[in-house]
Design an enzyme around this catalytic site. Sequence first.
Site, mmCIF file in Angstrom:
data_model
loop_
_atom_site.group_PDB
_atom_site.id
_atom_site.type_symbol
_atom_site.label_atom_id
_atom_site.label_comp_id
_atom_site.label_asym_id
_atom_site.label_seq_id
_atom_site.Cartn_x
_atom_site.Cartn_y
_atom_site.Cartn_z
ATOM 1 N N SER A 14 35.351 67.506 54.202
ATOM 2 C CA SER A 14 35.263 67.268 55.644
ATOM 3 C C SER A 14 36.402 66.748 56.166
ATOM 4 O O SER A 14 37.135 66.170 55.548
ATOM 5 C CB SER A 14 33.895 66.156 56.016
ATOM 6 O OG SER A 14 34.138 65.645 57.199
ATOM 7 N N TYR A 27 30.682 58.133 53.757
ATOM 8 C CA TYR A 27 30.598 59.715 53.895
ATOM 9 C C TYR A 27 32.138 60.087 53.736
ATOM 10 O O TYR A 27 32.554 61.149 52.758
ATOM 11 C CB TYR A 27 30.168 60.151 55.311
ATOM 12 C CG TYR A 27 30.261 61.577 55.574
ATOM 13 C CD1 TYR A 27 29.174 62.256 55.106
ATOM 14 C CD2 TYR A 27 31.266 62.152 56.454
ATOM 15 C CE1 TYR A 27 29.163 63.815 55.274
ATOM 16 C CE2 TYR A 27 31.260 63.634 56.382
ATOM 17 C CZ TYR A 27 29.986 64.202 55.982
ATOM 18 O OH TYR A 27 29.995 65.703 56.272
#
Length: 115
Positions: A14, A27
């Site tokens: 990501s 995350y």
Amino acid sequence: MIEKNYGRIINISSVAAQTGGVIGPHYAASKAGLIGLTHSYAALLARNGGITANAIAPTLIATDMVKDNPSIKPTLIPIGRFDQPDEVASVVLLLATNGYINGQTLNVNGDWYMS
């Protein structure tokens, strides 16, 4: 894979791994770990010649996780819109069919992070 001397490892990371993101530190840390894992596999498996390991770092993809979060808006991304699943899928296909790209993180992120 090693016995056949062929394979493709494609990890989905990501942009959060590179910027800290907007979802949370847990995350971002997990996605950064995928980039490190990708680099390790690329180096370890390169000598086999037919096995590659790469990562893709998309930005916010237009999924329920993103669309249902009121604090996440497309204006966070310089290109002004969310990433589409098919845009990420096309990069997966590229990496699955290319045997020379190895140890890379491809940024599919609408100009949020430039490497």
